[in-house]
Write an enzyme that holds these catalytic residues in place. Structure first.
Site, PDB file in Angstrom:
ATOM      1  N   LEU A   1      24.829 -30.887  -7.743  1.00 61.23           N
ATOM      2  CA  LEU A   1      23.526 -31.851  -7.282  1.00 61.23           C
ATOM      3  C   LEU A   1      24.136 -32.264  -5.837  1.00 61.23           C
ATOM      4  CD1 LEU A   1      22.809 -34.431 -10.238  1.00 61.23           C
ATOM      5  CD2 LEU A   1      21.919 -32.511  -9.239  1.00 61.23           C
TER       6      LEU A   1
ATOM      7  N   ASP B   1      -3.018 -11.162 -49.581  1.00 57.70           N
ATOM      8  CA  ASP B   1      -1.929 -10.192 -49.359  1.00 57.70           C
ATOM      9  C   ASP B   1      -1.247  -9.718 -50.582  1.00 57.70           C
ATOM     10  OD1 ASP B   1       0.485  -9.495 -47.748  1.00 57.70           O
ATOM     11  OD2 ASP B   1       1.297 -10.913 -48.574  1.00 57.70           O
TER      12      ASP B   1
ATOM     13  N   ARG C   1      39.769 -35.804 -14.652  1.00 61.14           N
ATOM     14  CA  ARG C   1      39.961 -35.821 -15.865  1.00 61.14           C
ATOM     15  C   ARG C   1      41.421 -35.548 -15.590  1.00 61.14           C
ATOM     16  NH1 ARG C   1      35.066 -31.410 -17.050  1.00 61.14           N
ATOM     17  NH2 ARG C   1      33.150 -32.943 -16.421  1.00 61.14           N
TER      18      ARG C   1
END
Ligand SMILES: O=P(O)(O)OC[C@H]1O[C@H](O[C@H]2O[C@H](CO)[C@@H](O)[C@H](O)[C@H]2O)[C@H](O)[C@@H](O)[C@@H]1O
Ligand SMILES: O=c1ccn([C@@H]2O[C@H](COP(=O)(O)OP(=O)(O)O)[C@@H](O)[C@H]2O)c(=O)[nH]1
Ligand SMILES: [Mg+2]
Length: 735
Positions: free
Chosen positions: A386, A508, A321
């Site tokens: 990794l 209910d 980058r």
């Protein structure tokens, strides 16, 4: 079963143009290297960016490029220079990357790059849609493509979509600073399954979903109107065999077959047989803590001067980058540090740091891994890392010490390595000393455990776990949307009711028989409702129970004269055939004085909310508050309460604009089951609108007719739209 489409910003190979021809080089970075082995095995297509911008591709090479990619099972998304700038160098790597790695001060919030990010995500989504069939599985990777799942979902509503984030997901406090936080979350929620490397990332994500979007989250499921999304952690592994085989093969090479790098390494080993190699490999990225590591190394040499001329640090920093200013600054900083430390400590026969700023082919990585006594990886934040796993996999004789930052995702699975805090130089210096001194047997013991684990949880297993979890999830989600009561179903239920010998009904009250009012006392029954309930309860062989979270005083006033059976406060009290209420469950209430002040502080800070003190529970209502604000406060309260009550036998029920704290062993399901046990019923019916009614739906026998009011997540078999439909349905029983 259709094909799998993998989609990531970077393809497994990067194309470059040299002397008018194309060369393909393998991509560096964890995602590409890890997924490559998954991709090469099966029937999959990989869609991504070729690494070249439109401007860089001469017209006469367009066809060749497509051919080169299709040889690798890949297909490209074309990006212009401007798009790469805004999307890749811009929003992905100047906003999301630093933010998600807790480098808040590096994060830039630029509307233009956000717009480009959206546009490019749409391009990726379109590329998928163009190639996908309905039975395909789409696996979207990483932070560059967080909007893609929802964009694909819009075009292909039934397709299976998985998303995996390779970097950390930051805590809510960090994530909330992103101006487009809502859009990003909504983009991700186009998926059926969202995967992270660690449980902590998963937990942070769920907390943001709850607090920013106000969605229902239960364990690791997110409930939308018409789908459930599963969130889970899948720590990524490596292609273990590839690394261990390569190391074995490397060992058997004759001198002449060895690489130039290996020969240089050998020469140094021969000239100083006691000297230790310490290895560090990363992309040159500020998250990897390379500059800190150099400073720490300097500190180590100062604290333990006996190791001068005895250790050598090999740093491989892979360019990355380099158009982003922070990376350029870092490059300069690292160059200077290496120069300064080498200048300070070098002797005629010893340079403490060997520094490579480039990418190395696989073969050379194996040279470095196998030749180094210690691998020293100190990221300040790292999704996984990794390299740590690869180093251990190449240690064929099980020697070698891994020093790993506890801030790397990999640390969760590599407890047998030496874990350090990358900011603690004292600890680092001592740990290097410990690593150098570590007896061979101890090294082997540690690596033995690590290797077994890495071999088992390899990258293939990771991908398979993810994919099979995605398949399961798709099925769960399909069965979740319960069925709307059609005319035909209604006829069948009415018929079953009428022909049954003994019936049991649980109904209910709020949200089911009556609509909601800002003041709960105002939601009182009307004449039509009394008539309806009179008619049902007076039927032969019919046990009707009103079952509610309300307090017994209110129900006494409204229904006791009517002699309906009633269960209130979720199952604490019962009244049958007009008798006074008596206790159904024995519950404690001493916890209330601890929780009440917490609720009071929320009332103070949330205008319009109020507390309802019931006999055995406390409820915080926020119906009258501004809806968004109320929702936000509710999520906050939920977080506070969940940690407060962790050790008590209490639970928090998230009702309809109300949160209730009560004893865990009291709920409507348990109460309903006690009634069910009293007689032989051949027709059981339960209807309710909120979360608290789910206990009934789940616990009553499978044959029960369970109905949810409103289309929401539910375990009920059926649903109706609203209170009007409830009354219509109940009327059928008496007509
Ligand atoms: O594509 P680049 O911009 O050149 O960057 C390379 C990759 O870096 C990141 O890798 C991450 O994934 C690894 C595997 O899951 C993980 O071990 C590591 O901690 C992460 O940083 C990034 O996520 C990739 O998208 C990039 O391609
Ligand atoms: O010169 C190099 C250096 C590294 N790698 C590979 O790049 C990956 C780096 O992944 P990691 O997860 O450690 O970090 P990331 O770069 O993805 O943040 C590993 O698989 C390395 O084997 C490589 O191919 N060539
Ligand atoms: Mg209700």
């Amino acid at each position: 079963m259709g094909k799998t489409i993998i989609i990531s910003n970077r393809l497994p190979i990067q194309l470059q143009i040299h002397n008018g021809g194309i060369t393909a080089i393998p991509s560096v970075g964890g995602l590409a290297t890890g997924m490559k082995s998954v991709h090469s095995g099966g029937d999959s297509l990989w869609i991504g960016w070729s690494g070249l911008t439109d401007e860089e591709i001469p017209e006469n090479l367009v066809g060749d490029i497509d051919d080169a990619l299709s040889k690798h099972g890949s297909s490209k998304v074309n990006l212009s220079q401007q798009e790469v700038d805004g999307f890749y160098y811009g929003f992905s790597n100047r906003t999301v990357w630093p933010l998600f790695h807790y480098f808040l001060e590096y994060s830039e919030f630029e509307i233009e790059s956000w717009e480009t990010y959206k546009k490019v995500n749409q391009k990726f989504a379109d590329a998928i849609v163009a190639k996908a069939d309905d039975d395909d599985t789409i696996w979207v990777h990483d932070y560059q493509l967080m909007l893609v799942p929802q964009m694909v979902r819009e075009k292909l509503p039934n397709i299976s979509i998985g998303f995996f984030l390779h970097i950390p997901f930051p805590s809510f406090e960090i994530f909330r600073t992103l101006p487009w936080r809502k859009e990003v979350l909504e983009g991700l929620l186009g998926s059926d399954l969202i995967g992270f490397h660690t449980y902590d990332y998963e937990r942070h994500f769920l907390s943001s979903v709850r607090r920013i979007l106000g969605l229902d989250v239960s364990f690791n499921d997110i409930y939308l109107e018409d789908r459930i999304i599963k969130v889970d952690s899948f720590p990524m592994g490596i292609d273990y065999k590839k690394f261990s085989d390569a190391a074995l093969e490397h060992q058997q090479r004759s001198k002449a077959e060895q690489s130039e790098l290996q020969q240089r390494l050998n020469n140094h080993k021969e000239s100083a047989p006691d000297a230790k190699f310490i290895l560090s490999i990363d992309r040159l990225d500020y998250t990897k803590g390379i500059a800190k590591r150099l400073n720490a190394f300097e500190y180590f040499l100062t604290k333990y001067p006996q190791y001068k001329e005895k250790v050598r640090l090999i740093i491989l920093a892979v360019p990355s980058r380099s158009n982003v200013p922070q990376y350029q600054l870092l490059k300069r900083e690292v160059d200077e540090l290496v120069g300064r430390i080498n200048g300070e400590f070098s002797t005629v026969s010893w340079t403490p740091i060997w520094y490579f700023y480039r990418s190395m082919p696989f073969e050379n990585l194996i040279d470095l891994y196998t030749s180094s006594d210690i691998a020293w990886l100190t990221p300040i934040r790292d999704g996984m890392n990794l390299v740590a796993k690869e180093y251990v996999a190449t240690r064929t004789d099980k020697t070698g010490v891994l020093i790993l930052s506890e801030m790397a995702g990999a640390a969760n699975e590599m407890n047998e390595s030496l874990l350090i805090n990358p900011n603690n130089f004292e600890q680092i210096a001592d740990t290097i000393h410990q690593a150098i001194q570590m007896p061979k047997e101890e090294q082997q013991e540690r690596n033995d455990v690590l290797q077994k684990r890495l071999e088992r949880y390899n990258v293939e297993r990771w991908a398979n776990d993810f994919m099979s979890s995605l398949t399961d999830q798709k099925e769960n989600s399909r069965s979740y949307v319960s069925r709307k009561l059609s005319a035909q179903l209604l006829d069948k239920i009415t018929d079953d009711y009428k022909t049954s010998k003994r019936r049991l009904l649980f109904i209910d009250y709020d949200g089911t028989l009556a609509g909601f009012h800002n003041n709960p006392q105002k939601a009182s029954p009307d004449e039509e409702l009394y008539d309806l309930l009179d008619a049902i309860s007076s039927q032969e062989n019919t046990d009707m129970y009103l079952i509610s979270g309300r307090d017994k005083e209110t129900f006494t006033k409204w229904f006791l004269p009517k002699k309906y059976n009633m269960i209130v406060e979720h199952g604490v009290w019962i009244s049958e055939n007009g008798a006074e209420f008596s206790m159904l469950e024995n519950v404690k209430k001493d916890w209330m004085e601890k929780i009440l002040p917490v609720l009071e502080s929320f009332v103070d800070r949330t205008p319009g909310s109020f507390i309802e003190e019931k006999n055995y529970s406390l409820a915080w209502h926020y119906r009258k508050t501004d809806p968004d604000f109320g929702q936000k406060r509710a999520s906050e309260l939920n977080t506070v309460l969940t940690s407060l009550i962790a050790n008590d036998d209490l639970s928090v029920l998230n009702g309809n604009k109300v949160m209730e704290i009560k004893s865990s062993n009291v709920n409507k399901g348990r109460a309903a089951m006690r009634m069910y046990g009293k007689n032989d019923y051949d027709f059981v019916f339960a209807i309710g609108d909120d979360w608290t009614d789910e206990f009934m739906f789940q616990e009553l026998p499978k044959t029960a007719v369970t109905v949810k009011v409103g289309l929401q997540k539910t375990s009920a078999k059926y649903y109706v739209d609203g209170t009007k439909d409830v009354r219509k349905l109940l009327k059928r029983f008496i007509d």
